[in-house]
Each structure stands twice: as structure tokens, then as C-alpha cells.
Scaffold this motif. Sequence first.
Motif, PDB file in Angstrom:
ATOM      1  N   LEU A   1       0.825  -1.215   0.000  1.00  0.00           N
ATOM      2  CA  LEU A   1       0.000   0.000   0.000  1.00  0.00           C
ATOM      3  C   LEU A   1       0.857   1.262   0.000  1.00  0.00           C
ATOM      4  O   LEU A   1       0.506   2.250  -0.658  1.00  0.00           O
ATOM      5  CB  LEU A   1      -0.934   0.000   1.211  1.00  0.00           C
ATOM      6  N   VAL A   2       1.975   1.241   0.723  1.00  0.00           N
ATOM      7  CA  VAL A   2       2.882   2.393   0.719  1.00  0.00           C
ATOM      8  C   VAL A   2       3.391   2.655  -0.696  1.00  0.00           C
ATOM      9  O   VAL A   2       3.433   3.803  -1.164  1.00  0.00           O
ATOM     10  CB  VAL A   2       4.061   2.164   1.687  1.00  0.00           C
ATOM     11  N   LYS A   3       3.752   1.583  -1.400  1.00  0.00           N
ATOM     12  CA  LYS A   3       4.224   1.741  -2.784  1.00  0.00           C
ATOM     13  C   LYS A   3       3.129   2.310  -3.682  1.00  0.00           C
ATOM     14  O   LYS A   3       3.390   3.174  -4.536  1.00  0.00           O
ATOM     15  CB  LYS A   3       4.699   0.395  -3.333  1.00  0.00           C
ATOM     16  N   ILE A   4       1.898   1.839  -3.481  1.00  0.00           N
ATOM     17  CA  ILE A   4       0.781   2.335  -4.284  1.00  0.00           C
ATOM     18  C   ILE A   4       0.547   3.818  -4.037  1.00  0.00           C
ATOM     19  O   ILE A   4       0.367   4.605  -4.983  1.00  0.00           O
ATOM     20  CB  ILE A   4      -0.493   1.525  -3.985  1.00  0.00           C
ATOM     21  N   PHE A   5       0.571   4.225  -2.768  1.00  0.00           N
ATOM     22  CA  PHE A   5       0.330   5.635  -2.448  1.00  0.00           C
ATOM     23  C   PHE A   5       1.484   6.521  -2.907  1.00  0.00           C
ATOM     24  O   PHE A   5       1.271   7.705  -3.201  1.00  0.00           O
ATOM     25  CB  PHE A   5       0.084   5.797  -0.950  1.00  0.00           C
ATOM     26  N   ILE A   6       2.685   5.974  -2.973  1.00  0.00           N
ATOM     27  CA  ILE A   6       3.804   6.738  -3.537  1.00  0.00           C
ATOM     28  C   ILE A   6       3.581   6.976  -5.021  1.00  0.00           C
ATOM     29  O   ILE A   6       3.838   8.068  -5.542  1.00  0.00           O
ATOM     30  CB  ILE A   6       5.138   6.004  -3.291  1.00  0.00           C
ATOM     31  N   LEU A   7       3.080   5.958  -5.709  1.00  0.00           N
ATOM     32  CA  LEU A   7       2.844   6.076  -7.151  1.00  0.00           C
ATOM     33  C   LEU A   7       1.780   7.122  -7.481  1.00  0.00           C
ATOM     34  O   LEU A   7       1.852   7.772  -8.530  1.00  0.00           O
ATOM     35  CB  LEU A   7       2.436   4.720  -7.735  1.00  0.00           C
ATOM     36  N   ILE A   8       0.798   7.292  -6.616  1.00  0.00           N
ATOM     37  CA  ILE A   8      -0.267   8.269  -6.898  1.00  0.00           C
ATOM     38  C   ILE A   8       0.036   9.639  -6.299  1.00  0.00           C
ATOM     39  O   ILE A   8      -0.829  10.525  -6.324  1.00  0.00           O
ATOM     40  CB  ILE A   8      -1.630   7.763  -6.397  1.00  0.00           C
ATOM     41  N   THR A   9       1.246   9.825  -5.785  1.00  0.00           N
ATOM     42  CA  THR A   9       1.635  11.120  -5.223  1.00  0.00           C
ATOM     43  C   THR A   9       1.480  12.268  -6.217  1.00  0.00           C
ATOM     44  O   THR A   9       0.941  13.327  -5.863  1.00  0.00           O
ATOM     45  CB  THR A   9       3.079  11.069  -4.702  1.00  0.00           C
ATOM     46  N   PRO A  10       1.950  12.122  -7.472  1.00  0.00           N
ATOM     47  CA  PRO A  10       1.767  13.235  -8.426  1.00  0.00           C
ATOM     48  C   PRO A  10       0.303  13.617  -8.625  1.00  0.00           C
ATOM     49  O   PRO A  10      -0.024  14.803  -8.760  1.00  0.00           O
ATOM     50  CB  PRO A  10       2.379  12.679  -9.722  1.00  0.00           C
ATOM     51  N   PHE A  11      -0.606  12.629  -8.633  1.00  0.00           N
ATOM     52  CA  PHE A  11      -2.028  12.927  -8.775  1.00  0.00           C
ATOM     53  C   PHE A  11      -2.552  13.676  -7.548  1.00  0.00           C
ATOM     54  O   PHE A  11      -3.442  14.526  -7.668  1.00  0.00           O
ATOM     55  CB  PHE A  11      -2.821  11.634  -8.968  1.00  0.00           C
ATOM     56  N   ALA A  12      -2.010  13.340  -6.373  1.00  0.00           N
ATOM     57  CA  ALA A  12      -2.425  14.020  -5.140  1.00  0.00           C
ATOM     58  C   ALA A  12      -2.035  15.492  -5.181  1.00  0.00           C
ATOM     59  O   ALA A  12      -2.842  16.368  -4.813  1.00  0.00           O
ATOM     60  CB  ALA A  12      -1.790  13.334  -3.931  1.00  0.00           C
ATOM     61  N   PHE A  13      -0.804  15.792  -5.641  1.00  0.00           N
ATOM     62  CA  PHE A  13      -0.380  17.194  -5.770  1.00  0.00           C
ATOM     63  C   PHE A  13      -1.176  17.904  -6.863  1.00  0.00           C
ATOM     64  O   PHE A  13      -1.493  19.091  -6.735  1.00  0.00           O
ATOM     65  CB  PHE A  13       1.114  17.269  -6.073  1.00  0.00           C
ATOM     66  N   LEU A  14      -1.511  17.176  -7.928  1.00  0.00           N
ATOM     67  CA  LEU A  14      -2.291  17.766  -9.016  1.00  0.00           C
ATOM     68  C   LEU A  14      -3.674  18.192  -8.532  1.00  0.00           C
ATOM     69  O   LEU A  14      -4.212  19.208  -8.988  1.00  0.00           O
ATOM     70  CB  LEU A  14      -2.415  16.752 -10.160  1.00  0.00           C
ATOM     71  N   SER A  15      -4.244  17.435  -7.615  1.00  0.00           N
ATOM     72  CA  SER A  15      -5.593  17.735  -7.131  1.00  0.00           C
ATOM     73  C   SER A  15      -5.667  19.053  -6.367  1.00  0.00           C
ATOM     74  O   SER A  15      -6.761  19.605  -6.180  1.00  0.00           O
ATOM     75  CB  SER A  15      -6.085  16.594  -6.240  1.00  0.00           C
ATOM     76  N   LEU A  16      -4.521  19.579  -5.919  1.00  0.00           N
ATOM     77  CA  LEU A  16      -4.512  20.828  -5.158  1.00  0.00           C
ATOM     78  C   LEU A  16      -4.715  22.054  -6.045  1.00  0.00           C
ATOM     79  O   LEU A  16      -4.959  23.154  -5.531  1.00  0.00           O
ATOM     80  CB  LEU A  16      -3.188  20.970  -4.390  1.00  0.00           C
ATOM     81  N   ILE A  17      -4.615  21.868  -7.347  1.00  0.00           N
ATOM     82  CA  ILE A  17      -4.793  23.003  -8.251  1.00  0.00           C
ATOM     83  C   ILE A  17      -6.222  23.527  -8.198  1.00  0.00           C
ATOM     84  O   ILE A  17      -6.471  24.725  -8.309  1.00  0.00           O
ATOM     85  CB  ILE A  17      -4.404  22.598  -9.695  1.00  0.00           C
ATOM     86  N   ASN A  18      -7.174  22.628  -7.987  1.00  0.00           N
ATOM     87  CA  ASN A  18      -8.579  23.003  -7.935  1.00  0.00           C
ATOM     88  C   ASN A  18      -9.139  22.708  -6.548  1.00  0.00           C
ATOM     89  O   ASN A  18      -8.899  21.636  -5.992  1.00  0.00           O
ATOM     90  CB  ASN A  18      -9.355  22.225  -9.009  1.00  0.00           C
ATOM     91  N   LYS A  19      -9.892  23.635  -5.995  1.00  0.00           N
ATOM     92  CA  LYS A  19     -10.453  23.447  -4.658  1.00  0.00           C
ATOM     93  C   LYS A  19     -11.423  22.278  -4.599  1.00  0.00           C
ATOM     94  O   LYS A  19     -11.541  21.603  -3.568  1.00  0.00           O
ATOM     95  CB  LYS A  19     -11.165  24.728  -4.208  1.00  0.00           C
ATOM     96  N   SER A  20     -12.130  22.023  -5.678  1.00  0.00           N
ATOM     97  CA  SER A  20     -13.126  20.952  -5.691  1.00  0.00           C
ATOM     98  C   SER A  20     -12.489  19.563  -5.661  1.00  0.00           C
ATOM     99  O   SER A  20     -13.171  18.584  -5.349  1.00  0.00           O
ATOM    100  CB  SER A  20     -14.016  21.073  -6.936  1.00  0.00           C
ATOM    101  N   THR A  21     -11.206  19.474  -5.978  1.00  0.00           N
ATOM    102  CA  THR A  21     -10.523  18.172  -5.959  1.00  0.00           C
ATOM    103  C   THR A  21      -9.470  18.067  -4.855  1.00  0.00           C
ATOM    104  O   THR A  21      -8.777  17.055  -4.760  1.00  0.00           O
ATOM    105  CB  THR A  21      -9.837  17.907  -7.320  1.00  0.00           C
ATOM    106  N   SER A  22      -9.355  19.104  -4.039  1.00  0.00           N
ATOM    107  CA  SER A  22      -8.321  19.102  -2.998  1.00  0.00           C
ATOM    108  C   SER A  22      -8.572  18.033  -1.929  1.00  0.00           C
ATOM    109  O   SER A  22      -7.654  17.668  -1.194  1.00  0.00           O
ATOM    110  CB  SER A  22      -8.235  20.476  -2.335  1.00  0.00           C
TER     111      SER A  22
END
Length: 292
Positions: free
Chosen positions: A192-213
Motif C-alpha cells: 500500500l505504501v508503494k501504491i500511495f507513492i505512485l499516486i503522489t503526483p495525482f495528489a499534488f495535481l488535485s490541489l490546483i482546484n479546490k473541488s478536488t483538494s
Amino acid sequence: MDASKINITEVIIKTLNSLFENLFSSIDNNIYTVLDDITFINSDILKDMFFKNIFGTNSQNGILLIVNSLLVGIVIYYIVRLLYAHFLSIEIEKPIQFIFKLLFFAIIINCSFFICEQFITINSYISLSIREIGESLFKINISFSELVKKLNSTINISNSNFNVFSLDGIIKSFISIELLNLVFVQSLRYILVKIFILITPFAFLSLINKSTSWFFKSWFRSIFSLLIIQSFISIILLITFSINSTSPNILTKLMYIGSLYAIIKSNSYLKDLIGGISTNISTNFYSLKYKK
């Protein structure tokens, strides 16, 4: 006739004792040696070349390529929305503010592998510092490998007359099952740690819009709980090694069982405290079984 029944019973008991003793010995020698590696995660988890290639070594390959493509899509969407807002007089984020935010998160996204590496390293140092306190106090390596040796010496598992039907045999059986369950739980956590590391860029991307933060908040809470748990386990191990085992008695053995149970349930305790994701395998099976 009675003598033959007694002989058959003794043969069955000796056979079962021999089987369980060999089983416990095999588990101790082969499985628990990897428990320290999958529990106390450090930056080595990121050194797998296949994992790096999936994540992306630069912005032109791997998951980073997908996220950067989504960044371009967000720019196009903003331009269209900006033109649309001029016609209908709708309030929208100012272009300068959007460009600044876009550049900032573009840099963060493409440096997300480095950010994860530093975060994991800091977390590893915290858990290591806790275990080093125990090493300085008890003059022993605070690890699961040493814990298994300590447990075996306490319940006399090394004796040739091991009896699975005795109190020590029952305790050893329970401890082996719990430790084996812990191996499965920590293996799941490692993946699970490896999976959440892989989706890290998507997590930072979601901060661009308040509705996806909300996605970033859920991601951060989950990966934080998965990583910080090793510090919590280090504290439990520290307390476990502080138990006096020079003159083992039933209370000492029960305290060891309680320590193991606390380690297994540590994820549930942290989940209730700070939130996050559950890695309790038995709980998941139970919920599936009784799901209406």
C-alpha cells in the motif's frame, strides 16, 4: 488392549509435537527474518528500478507523463472557461494567480519522487531513533528477529520435549499465529505504501482546484498513517523488551501476548486516532463474511 491404546495415543501426540515443533522452527528461521525489512520502511523502498520506471524518471515517461498531460488539459480547460466567463460575466480565478499556482504545482509534481524520498527518510530516522534508545538501555537490537529469540527462550521452545498440548505449547502456537498474521499485515502495508507513492503526483495535481483538494487530504492522511505506524510499533517493541524475562512466569508470557496483539492492532488504533487506511486483514475478512 489398553496398553495398545496408550501406545497409539503417545505416538499420535509425539507425531503432532514433532510436526508443530518443526513448523514453528521453520517459520522462525525463514519468515520472521523479513519482518523487520517490511515493517521498518526506509528509502530503499524507492530504489527498485522497475518502480522508478513506473513512477517516471522525468516528465516524459511513466506516471509523471500522464500527470503532466493532465496539467496541459487543465490549462486548456482554464482558457476555455476564461473565454466563457467573459461572455457570461462569471467570476473566475485571475490568470496571473492561475499561472503562478500552475507553475508552483508543476514543479512540486515533477519533484514528487524526491519529496517522497525525503519524507520516508525522515520517518525512518524517527523510528530508528526510538529503537536506538532501547539499544542503549537494554544492550540489544530492538527488532522482530531479536523478539522471536526472546519469546522462544522465555517459553522454552528450544527444548526437545516440546509439547503442543502444554501451556507453553498453546502460548507458542498463539504467538506463532499472531506473528504470521503480522507478516501478512505488514506485507499488505508495504504494498500500500508503494501504491500511495505512485499516486503522489495525482495528489499534488488535485490541489490546483479546490473541488478536488479532498483527494490530497485523503492521500496524505492515508500515507502518513501507513508510515508513522512503524514509530508506534517501535515504541511497543521498546516496552516489550523492557519486560523482565530472567524469571519467566505466566504473567510475563501473557504480557508478551498482549504486546504482540498491540502491534497487530496498532493500525486500528492509529486509524481511530488520526484516520487513514486499514491494513487489518482479519477485520476485512470478517466484514466481508457478515456483510448484509
